[in-house]
Design an enzyme around this catalytic site. Structure first.
Site, short mmCIF file in Angstrom:
data_model
loop_
_atom_site.label_atom_id
_atom_site.label_comp_id
_atom_site.label_asym_id
_atom_site.label_seq_id
_atom_site.Cartn_x
_atom_site.Cartn_y
_atom_site.Cartn_z
N SER A 195 6.57 0.79 1.22
CA SER A 195 6.65 -0.40 0.40
C SER A 195 5.82 -0.24 -0.88
O SER A 195 5.96 -1.01 -1.81
CB SER A 195 6.14 -1.60 1.17
OG SER A 195 4.77 -1.43 1.43
N ASN B 281 3.15 0.25 8.73
CA ASN B 281 2.23 0.02 7.63
C ASN B 281 2.09 -1.47 7.31
O ASN B 281 1.09 -2.10 7.64
CB ASN B 281 2.72 0.81 6.41
CG ASN B 281 1.70 0.85 5.30
OD1 ASN B 281 0.79 0.04 5.25
ND2 ASN B 281 1.86 1.78 4.38
N ASP B 282 3.12 -2.04 6.72
CA ASP B 282 3.03 -3.45 6.30
C ASP B 282 2.77 -4.39 7.46
O ASP B 282 2.07 -5.39 7.31
CB ASP B 282 4.33 -3.86 5.61
CG ASP B 282 4.49 -3.18 4.27
OD1 ASP B 282 3.49 -2.60 3.80
OD2 ASP B 282 5.60 -3.21 3.71
N VAL B 283 3.32 -4.08 8.63
CA VAL B 283 3.21 -5.02 9.75
C VAL B 283 1.79 -5.09 10.31
O VAL B 283 1.50 -5.94 11.14
CB VAL B 283 4.21 -4.69 10.89
CG1 VAL B 283 5.62 -4.79 10.39
CG2 VAL B 283 3.93 -3.32 11.49
N VAL B 284 0.91 -4.18 9.85
CA VAL B 284 -0.48 -4.25 10.29
C VAL B 284 -1.43 -4.41 9.09
O VAL B 284 -2.63 -4.19 9.21
CB VAL B 284 -0.90 -2.99 11.09
CG1 VAL B 284 -0.17 -2.94 12.42
CG2 VAL B 284 -0.63 -1.72 10.29
#
Lengths: 112, 457
Positions: free
Chosen positions: B424, B383-386
Site C-alpha cells: 500500500s 501489513n496494513d491490517v496490523v
C-alpha cells in the site's frame, strides 16, 4: 410485454433479494470464499438461457453466440461446484473432535 | 404446452434447492450437503430446460456442455488454493460473458420489435455483463500479475469516468424509446466495457477483496436481468441471490477498511505515496534462534497471516510451526482480518488446506481482547491490517480501519520479504516499535528454519 408479467417478476426479485440478504448475512467469514465460488456456480444458471439460444436455430450467428454462452456458463457451473466442494472438503475433514487424531497421525508419520 | 409446466416445476424445485444450498453455508458442517443440494438443483434446471419447445437441435448444446464441463473441471481441479482469487475473477468474467451473449442474441432476434420492458431488461443485462467482463479481466490480470498491481491513474480520470457513465446511460435510455437503433446497442456495450476497464484499473491490488465482491454482485445482477428479459423466474432468483451475496460482501469489506464504496472505487488508493512522514527510528532485525526461543517458551502465540502467506505458499510450513509449538504446550491461535488476502475468506481456505482446524481460526473481534495476554504475535506477510496508525493517527490514509492489535502483545515478530513499505506504500510504525523484531526473507524459508530451531530448543 404485459405489465402483470413485469409485476410478478418484480415480486420474485424483491422476495429473492430479501431472502438473499437473510441467508447470506448468516454465512460466517470463515466460509466467504466458498460462498463466492458457490454463488458464482449458482448464477451459472444463466446456462438455461444460453441453452435455448444455442438450440433454437434462429440464425447461425445467434447459435454461435449461444454455444459460446453455453460453454462459458458450463465452465462456471461445473468449475464452481467442483472448487466449492474442494474447499469445503478441507474444512469438513477437520471437525474439532477429529483434529487431535489427525495431528497425531501426522506426527507418527514424521517419526517413522 | 405440457412441457412448459414441466419446465416451470423443474425451476421451482431448482430455486428451492439453491436456497437450501446457500443456507447450508451458515456452518462448515452443513456446507457440503447444502452444495450437493444446489448442484442437484442445477441439474434439475438444466434437464428441465432441455424440454423447451424452442430447442430444435441438441448437437451444439451437447458440444457446448461437454467443452464447458471439461474446461471447468480441469480449471477447478488444477488451480492451487493460493490462486483462488484469480480463478474467481476469471469465472466471474465467464458468467458475465454468458449473460451478455444471451442478451445480444435476444436483441438480434427482437430488434425494433422489442417492447420497452424487455429492452430495459436486456439493457441492464448487457450493461452489467460487459462491465463485469472488463472489470473481472482487469482484476484477473492484476492478481495474476500480468499487469502491475499498483493503481493506474491519469488526470481527470474521475470526471472522465463519470462522463462516460452518464453518456452510456443516456444511450441506454434512448434505446428504451427506440430499440431498433442497432448501432447504438453495440456502442453501448462497447462503452460499458470501457467503463469496466477504467473502473478497476485505478484500484490497487490490496483493494481487490472489494472489487471481487462488487464484480460478483454485478455478475449476479446481469443474470437476474436475463431472468427479467426471458421471463424466467429461476434466473431472477439465482441471479438476485448472487447479486446480493456480492453486495453484502462488498459492504463487509468496506467496513473492514473503514472506507466508503465511493472511496474504494474512485479513490485510487495506495497510489503514488504523497507527503508521508518518514518514521524516526530503526527496525530491529532478529535472528532465527532468538525468535525460536521466544516462541518455544511462550504461553500463547497468535499468528496473523496476510497475502504474503499466499504468495510465499507458506501455509503448510506455518502449520508445521504451530504443530511444533503445540507439541511443547504453547497455545497457538490464528487471527484473520476480513481483508487479509485478495478475496474475502481467502486466508481461511489456505489454512484449512494446510489442515489447520477451523476452531483455531479467530476473527478480528474475537482475538483483539486476547492480544494483551499474548506473548508473541507472528505477522506473516501482512501489513496494513496490523498498522497501529489506523487506530492512533487520524491523519493516516487508513485511519479508522479496524486492525488486529498485535502491538499489544508482549513481542511481535514480523516476517517480511524486504525492508520496503510493502504494497500500500503506507509506513507502518509497528515495524519501528521496540518490542517488534523483523525477520526478513522468504516467509516459507524463515518458517522452515523456525520449525527446526523450535524443535531443538
Amino acid at each position: 410485454m404485459k405489465t402483470d408479467i413485469l409485476i410478478s417478476s418484480l415480486y420474485v426479485f424483491a422476495l429473492a433479494a430479501f431472502l438473499g440478504y437473510q441467508i447470506i448475512s448468516r454465512v460466517p467469514p470463515l466460509l466467504h470464499t466458498p460462498l463466492m465460488a458457490a454463488t458464482n456456480a449458482i448464477s451459472g444458471i444463466s446456462l438455461v438461457g444460453s441453452l435455448v439460444t444455442a438450440g433454437a436455430e434462429h440464425s447461425t450467428l445467434s447459435t454461435i453466440l449461444g454455444v459460446i454462452a453455453v460453454i462459458a456458463a458450463t465452465i462456471n457451473v461445473v468449475g464452481g461446484f467442483t472448487i466449492t466442494e474442494r474447499m469445503l472438503k478441507m474444512f469438513q475433514d477437520k471437525l474439532p473432535s477429529d483434529s487431535p487424531k489427525d495431528s497425531k497421525d501426522k506426527k507418527e508419520e514424521k517419526h517413522s | 404446452m405440457e412441457s412448459k409446466y414441466l419446465i416451470e416445476i423443474a425451476y421451482i424445485i431448482a430455486s428451492t434447492l439453491f436456497i437450501f444450498g446457500l443456507k447450508g453455508l451458515s456452518h462448515p458442517k452443513s456446507a457440503r450437503n447444502g452444495m450437493n443440494l444446489a448442484a442437484m438443483g442445477m441439474l434439475v434446471a438444466v434437464v428441465g430446460t432441455l424440454l423447451h419447445h424452442e430447442i430444435v437441435s441438441y448437437t451444439w448444446i451437447i458440444v457446448g456442455l461437454l467443452v464447458g464441463s471439461l474446461i471447468g473441471s480441469v480449471m477447478a481441479l488444477k488451480v492451487s488454493m493460493n490462486a483462488l482469487p484469480q480463478r474467481q475473477a476469471i469465472s466471474l468474467a465467464f458468467g458475465a460473458l454468458a449473460a451478455t451473449l444471451v442478451g445480444v442474441a435476444e436483441y438480434m432476434r427482437g430488434g425494433a420489435e422489442l417492447g420497452s420492458f424487455k429492452m430495459t431488461a436486456l439493457g441492464f443485462e448487457v450493461l452489467f455483463g460487459s462491465i463485469t467482463i472488463a472489470g473481472s479481466l482487469v482484476a484477473f490480470a492484476k492478481l495474476q500479475e500480468l499487469i502491475r498491481g499498483t493503481p493506474l491513474t491519469f488526470k481527470g480520470q474521475n470526471i472522465f469516468n463519470i462522463a462516460l457513465f452518464t453518456f452510456t446511460i443516456g444511450i441506454f435510455i434512448s434505446l428504451i424509446f427506440s430499440p431498433g437503433n442497432e448501432i447504438m446497442f453495440y456502442v453501448m456495450i462497447g462503452l460499458a466495457f470501457l467503463f469496466g476497464l477504467l473502473l478497476v484499473l485505478p484500484i490497487g491490488a490490496a483493494d481487490m477483496p472489494v472489487v471481487m465482491s462488487l464484480m460478483n454482485s454485478y455478475a449476479g445482477l446481469a443474470s437476474a436481468a436475463t431472468g427479467f428479459a426471458l421471463n424466467n423466474n429461476v434466473l431472477i432468483i439465482a441471479g438476485t441471490l448472487d447479486g446480493f451475496s456480492g453486495f453484502i460482501l462488498s459492504i463487509l469489506m468496506c467496513k473492514a477498511m473503514n472506507r466508503s464504496m465511493t472511496n474504494v472505487l474512485f479513490g485510487a488508493f495506495g497510489g503514488a505515496s504523497e507527503e508521508q512522514q518518514a518514521i524516526e527510528g530503526v527496525q530491529r532485525e532478529v535472528g532465527i534462534d532468538d525468535v525460536a526461543v521466544q516462541l518455544a517458551y511462550a504461553r500463547q502465540v497468535v499468528i496473523i497471516p496476510g497475502y504474503g502467506l499466499a504468495t510465499a505458499q507458506a501455509q503448510h510450513t506455518v502449520r508445521e510451526l504451530a504443530e511444533a509449538l503445540e507439541h511443547r504446550g504453547v497455545i497457538v491461535k490464528y487471527a484473520i482480518h476480513p481483508v487479509a488476502g485478495r478475496m474475502p475468506g481467502h486466508m481461511n481456505v489456505l489454512l484449512a488446506e494446510a489442515n489447520v482446524p477451523y476452531s483455531s481460526l479467530y476473527e478480528l473481534e474475537q482475538i483483539n481482547p486476547e492480544m494483551g495476554a499474548t506473548d508473541v504475535s507472528i505477522v506473516i506477510g501482512a501489513n496494513d491490517v496490523v498498522n497501529p496508525d489506523a487506530r492512533d493517527n487520524p491523519k493516516s490514509p487508513i485511519a479508522g480501519m479496524p486492525i488486529i492489535e498485535v502491538d499489544k502483545s508482549k513481542q511481535v515478530i514480523v516476517l517480511k520479504r524486504g525492508k520496503g513499505r510493502g504494497f500500500s506504500g503506507i509506513e507502518n510504525p509497528l515495524f519501528f516499535k521496540p518490542n517488534t523484531g523483523m525477520l526478513y526473507g522468504d516467509a516459507k524459508a524463515s518458517l522452515a528454519k523456525l520449525v527446526q530451531a523450535v524443535q531443538q530448543a
